[in-house]
Design a protein around this motif. Structure first.
Motif, PDB file in Angstrom:
ATOM      1  N   VAL A  53       0.878  -1.163   0.000  1.00 54.32           N
ATOM      2  CA  VAL A  53       0.000   0.000   0.000  1.00 54.32           C
ATOM      3  C   VAL A  53       0.917   1.215   0.000  1.00 54.32           C
ATOM      4  O   VAL A  53       1.855   1.286   0.795  1.00 54.32           O
ATOM      5  CB  VAL A  53      -0.935  -0.003   1.228  1.00 54.32           C
ATOM      6  CG1 VAL A  53      -1.738   1.285   1.311  1.00 54.32           C
ATOM      7  CG2 VAL A  53      -1.851  -1.224   1.184  1.00 54.32           C
ATOM      8  N   VAL A  54       0.638   2.154  -0.901  1.00 49.53           N
ATOM      9  CA  VAL A  54       1.542   3.297  -1.086  1.00 49.53           C
ATOM     10  C   VAL A  54       0.762   4.592  -0.908  1.00 49.53           C
ATOM     11  O   VAL A  54      -0.337   4.749  -1.450  1.00 49.53           O
ATOM     12  CB  VAL A  54       2.188   3.262  -2.486  1.00 49.53           C
ATOM     13  CG1 VAL A  54       3.166   4.417  -2.659  1.00 49.53           C
ATOM     14  CG2 VAL A  54       2.887   1.925  -2.727  1.00 49.53           C
ATOM     15  N   LEU A  55       1.344   5.500  -0.153  1.00 45.92           N
ATOM     16  CA  LEU A  55       0.800   6.844  -0.004  1.00 45.92           C
ATOM     17  C   LEU A  55       1.829   7.801  -0.585  1.00 45.92           C
ATOM     18  O   LEU A  55       2.959   7.874  -0.092  1.00 45.92           O
ATOM     19  CB  LEU A  55       0.530   7.160   1.466  1.00 45.92           C
ATOM     20  CG  LEU A  55      -0.118   8.511   1.759  1.00 45.92           C
ATOM     21  CD1 LEU A  55      -1.500   8.611   1.114  1.00 45.92           C
ATOM     22  CD2 LEU A  55      -0.214   8.738   3.255  1.00 45.92           C
ATOM     23  N   LYS A  62      -2.482  14.092  -1.186  1.00 48.18           N
ATOM     24  CA  LYS A  62      -2.135  12.697  -0.956  1.00 48.18           C
ATOM     25  C   LYS A  62      -2.867  11.766  -1.917  1.00 48.18           C
ATOM     26  O   LYS A  62      -4.068  11.903  -2.108  1.00 48.18           O
ATOM     27  CB  LYS A  62      -2.473  12.312   0.486  1.00 48.18           C
ATOM     28  CG  LYS A  62      -1.746  13.136   1.529  1.00 48.18           C
ATOM     29  CD  LYS A  62      -2.504  13.129   2.832  1.00 48.18           C
ATOM     30  CE  LYS A  62      -2.540  14.413   3.592  1.00 48.18           C
ATOM     31  NZ  LYS A  62      -2.782  15.652   2.938  1.00 48.18           N
ATOM     32  N   PHE A  63      -2.130  10.800  -2.481  1.00 47.46           N
ATOM     33  CA  PHE A  63      -2.682   9.768  -3.351  1.00 47.46           C
ATOM     34  C   PHE A  63      -2.460   8.426  -2.664  1.00 47.46           C
ATOM     35  O   PHE A  63      -1.314   8.064  -2.378  1.00 47.46           O
ATOM     36  CB  PHE A  63      -1.976   9.762  -4.702  1.00 47.46           C
ATOM     37  CG  PHE A  63      -2.269  10.957  -5.565  1.00 47.46           C
ATOM     38  CD1 PHE A  63      -3.255  10.911  -6.543  1.00 47.46           C
ATOM     39  CD2 PHE A  63      -1.555  12.134  -5.404  1.00 47.46           C
ATOM     40  CE1 PHE A  63      -3.515  12.012  -7.350  1.00 47.46           C
ATOM     41  CE2 PHE A  63      -1.811  13.243  -6.204  1.00 47.46           C
ATOM     42  CZ  PHE A  63      -2.792  13.178  -7.183  1.00 47.46           C
ATOM     43  N   LEU A  64      -3.541   7.693  -2.431  1.00 47.22           N
ATOM     44  CA  LEU A  64      -3.462   6.387  -1.790  1.00 47.22           C
ATOM     45  C   LEU A  64      -3.603   5.307  -2.858  1.00 47.22           C
ATOM     46  O   LEU A  64      -4.579   5.288  -3.602  1.00 47.22           O
ATOM     47  CB  LEU A  64      -4.543   6.254  -0.718  1.00 47.22           C
ATOM     48  CG  LEU A  64      -4.504   5.017   0.158  1.00 47.22           C
ATOM     49  CD1 LEU A  64      -3.179   4.884   0.905  1.00 47.22           C
ATOM     50  CD2 LEU A  64      -5.662   5.045   1.156  1.00 47.22           C
ATOM     51  N   VAL A  65      -2.607   4.429  -2.930  1.00 45.37           N
ATOM     52  CA  VAL A  65      -2.518   3.406  -3.971  1.00 45.37           C
ATOM     53  C   VAL A  65      -2.596   2.034  -3.303  1.00 45.37           C
ATOM     54  O   VAL A  65      -1.892   1.773  -2.325  1.00 45.37           O
ATOM     55  CB  VAL A  65      -1.187   3.548  -4.748  1.00 45.37           C
ATOM     56  CG1 VAL A  65      -1.065   2.492  -5.829  1.00 45.37           C
ATOM     57  CG2 VAL A  65      -1.059   4.959  -5.335  1.00 45.37           C
ATOM     58  N   ASN A  66      -3.463   1.164  -3.844  1.00 44.89           N
ATOM     59  CA  ASN A  66      -3.615  -0.167  -3.255  1.00 44.89           C
ATOM     60  C   ASN A  66      -2.504  -1.115  -3.710  1.00 44.89           C
ATOM     61  O   ASN A  66      -1.609  -0.732  -4.465  1.00 44.89           O
ATOM     62  CB  ASN A  66      -5.015  -0.740  -3.535  1.00 44.89           C
ATOM     63  CG  ASN A  66      -5.258  -1.078  -4.993  1.00 44.89           C
ATOM     64  OD1 ASN A  66      -4.339  -1.135  -5.820  1.00 44.89           O
ATOM     65  ND2 ASN A  66      -6.520  -1.300  -5.337  1.00 44.89           N
ATOM     66  N   LYS A  67      -2.569  -2.359  -3.254  1.00 52.83           N
ATOM     67  CA  LYS A  67      -1.534  -3.351  -3.536  1.00 52.83           C
ATOM     68  C   LYS A  67      -1.455  -3.729  -5.010  1.00 52.83           C
ATOM     69  O   LYS A  67      -0.486  -4.350  -5.436  1.00 52.83           O
ATOM     70  CB  LYS A  67      -1.774  -4.616  -2.708  1.00 52.83           C
ATOM     71  CG  LYS A  67      -1.610  -4.421  -1.218  1.00 52.83           C
ATOM     72  CD  LYS A  67      -1.927  -5.723  -0.496  1.00 52.83           C
ATOM     73  CE  LYS A  67      -1.903  -5.567   0.999  1.00 52.83           C
ATOM     74  NZ  LYS A  67      -2.219  -6.846   1.679  1.00 52.83           N
ATOM     75  N   LYS A  68      -2.471  -3.377  -5.779  1.00 55.96           N
ATOM     76  CA  LYS A  68      -2.485  -3.672  -7.212  1.00 55.96           C
ATOM     77  C   LYS A  68      -1.982  -2.497  -8.046  1.00 55.96           C
ATOM     78  O   LYS A  68      -1.994  -2.550  -9.273  1.00 55.96           O
ATOM     79  CB  LYS A  68      -3.903  -4.022  -7.657  1.00 55.96           C
ATOM     80  CG  LYS A  68      -4.463  -5.259  -7.007  1.00 55.96           C
ATOM     81  CD  LYS A  68      -5.905  -5.464  -7.435  1.00 55.96           C
ATOM     82  CE  LYS A  68      -6.544  -6.592  -6.669  1.00 55.96           C
ATOM     83  NZ  LYS A  68      -7.979  -6.697  -6.986  1.00 55.96           N
ATOM     84  N   VAL A 122      -4.895   3.762  -7.943  1.00 58.76           N
ATOM     85  CA  VAL A 122      -5.158   4.911  -7.080  1.00 58.76           C
ATOM     86  C   VAL A 122      -6.592   4.776  -6.590  1.00 58.76           C
ATOM     87  O   VAL A 122      -7.532   4.815  -7.380  1.00 58.76           O
ATOM     88  CB  VAL A 122      -4.966   6.245  -7.825  1.00 58.76           C
ATOM     89  CG1 VAL A 122      -5.259   7.418  -6.896  1.00 58.76           C
ATOM     90  CG2 VAL A 122      -3.556   6.353  -8.389  1.00 58.76           C
ATOM     91  N   VAL A 123      -6.756   4.582  -5.284  1.00 57.44           N
ATOM     92  CA  VAL A 123      -8.101   4.374  -4.735  1.00 57.44           C
ATOM     93  C   VAL A 123      -8.665   5.616  -4.057  1.00 57.44           C
ATOM     94  O   VAL A 123      -9.886   5.761  -3.946  1.00 57.44           O
ATOM     95  CB  VAL A 123      -8.141   3.169  -3.762  1.00 57.44           C
ATOM     96  CG1 VAL A 123      -7.876   1.872  -4.498  1.00 57.44           C
ATOM     97  CG2 VAL A 123      -7.165   3.339  -2.616  1.00 57.44           C
ATOM     98  N   ARG A 140      -7.470  -0.999   5.999  1.00 60.24           N
ATOM     99  CA  ARG A 140      -8.361  -1.800   5.133  1.00 60.24           C
ATOM    100  C   ARG A 140      -7.591  -2.311   3.911  1.00 60.24           C
ATOM    101  O   ARG A 140      -7.690  -3.488   3.557  1.00 60.24           O
ATOM    102  CB  ARG A 140      -9.571  -0.976   4.695  1.00 60.24           C
ATOM    103  CG  ARG A 140     -10.550  -1.741   3.830  1.00 60.24           C
ATOM    104  CD  ARG A 140     -11.739  -0.882   3.397  1.00 60.24           C
ATOM    105  NE  ARG A 140     -11.399   0.397   2.821  1.00 60.24           N
ATOM    106  CZ  ARG A 140     -10.923   0.588   1.586  1.00 60.24           C
ATOM    107  NH1 ARG A 140     -10.703  -0.455   0.805  1.00 60.24           N
ATOM    108  NH2 ARG A 140     -10.663   1.790   1.142  1.00 60.24           N
ATOM    109  N   LEU A 141      -6.803  -1.433   3.297  1.00 58.71           N
ATOM    110  CA  LEU A 141      -6.038  -1.840   2.112  1.00 58.71           C
ATOM    111  C   LEU A 141      -4.929  -2.830   2.477  1.00 58.71           C
ATOM    112  O   LEU A 141      -4.649  -3.764   1.717  1.00 58.71           O
ATOM    113  CB  LEU A 141      -5.444  -0.618   1.422  1.00 58.71           C
ATOM    114  CG  LEU A 141      -6.463   0.316   0.759  1.00 58.71           C
ATOM    115  CD1 LEU A 141      -5.763   1.581   0.246  1.00 58.71           C
ATOM    116  CD2 LEU A 141      -7.198  -0.386  -0.374  1.00 58.71           C
ATOM    117  N   LEU A 142      -4.297  -2.646   3.625  1.00 56.64           N
ATOM    118  CA  LEU A 142      -3.273  -3.596   4.063  1.00 56.64           C
ATOM    119  C   LEU A 142      -3.859  -4.977   4.309  1.00 56.64           C
ATOM    120  O   LEU A 142      -3.191  -5.997   4.066  1.00 56.64           O
ATOM    121  CB  LEU A 142      -2.579  -3.088   5.324  1.00 56.64           C
ATOM    122  CG  LEU A 142      -1.647  -1.897   5.165  1.00 56.64           C
ATOM    123  CD1 LEU A 142      -1.239  -1.345   6.531  1.00 56.64           C
ATOM    124  CD2 LEU A 142      -0.414  -2.260   4.330  1.00 56.64           C
TER     125      LEU A 142
END
Length: 176
Positions: A39-41, A142-148, A151-152, A170-172
């Protein structure tokens, strides 16, 4: 910025997000393929901004969730009232000494305009911001990126990073 093309790790079934290889504050390559299944921020930052204190909360989130797969990536930016005027050494020292930042710090970039960094061009194409605008409005967006590599969520500067904790957890917890 280097792009990885059809390497064994990156194929057509993997998000474009993993093709990017920005440079760190030290000038080293930081291939986003290493962020696969994390998960990337991503945050555009500045050291002389009213939101600079968000570094503290970002570091707390990173310390708390890094072992579970959270990576925070900071891109310093001087486009908003020249609030990041320092050299790369100035920026690194400020982040380290003032806020104890241990998450990855990239080289200074533009997040808007003709010289927009490719990472930010892609992020903005994936999720519109406040009022449906495409451009980054200010520091600490801020951009929140899931494991795939999707950008969610996209949050404006006014959103305290602590308010992202539930989404991060939740994403983790999601399976890939």
């Amino acid at each position: 910025m280097l792009l990885l093309k059809n390497t064994p790790e990156v194929d057509s079934h993997v998000s474009e997000f993993y093709n990017f290889t920005p440079l760190t504050n030290q000038g080293d390559e930081f291939p986003f393929i290493q962020l696969l299944n994390k998960v990337v921020l991503i945050v555009n930052t500045a050291s002389k901004c009213g939101f600079t204190k968000q570094y503290k909360t970002l570091e707390k989130l990173y310390e708390k969730y890094h072992d579970r797969g959270l990576v925070i990536v900071a891109f310093p930016c001087n486009q908003f009232l020249h609030q990041e005027p320092g050299t790369r050494d100035d920026i690194r020292e400020f982040c380290s000494f003032a806020y104890g930042v241990t998450f990855p710090l990239m080289q200074k970039v533009n997040v808007n305009g003709d010289h927009c960094d490719p990472v930010y061009a892609w992020l903005k194409s994936q999720k519109k911001g406040l009022f449906g605008l495409k451009h980054v409005m200010w520091n600490f967006e801020k951009f929140l990126v899931n494991k795939k590599g999707e950008v969610v969520k996209r949050h404006c500067s006014f959103v305290d990073p602590a308010k992202l904790e539930d989404d991060i957890v939740r994403l983790l917890d999601e399976d890939v």
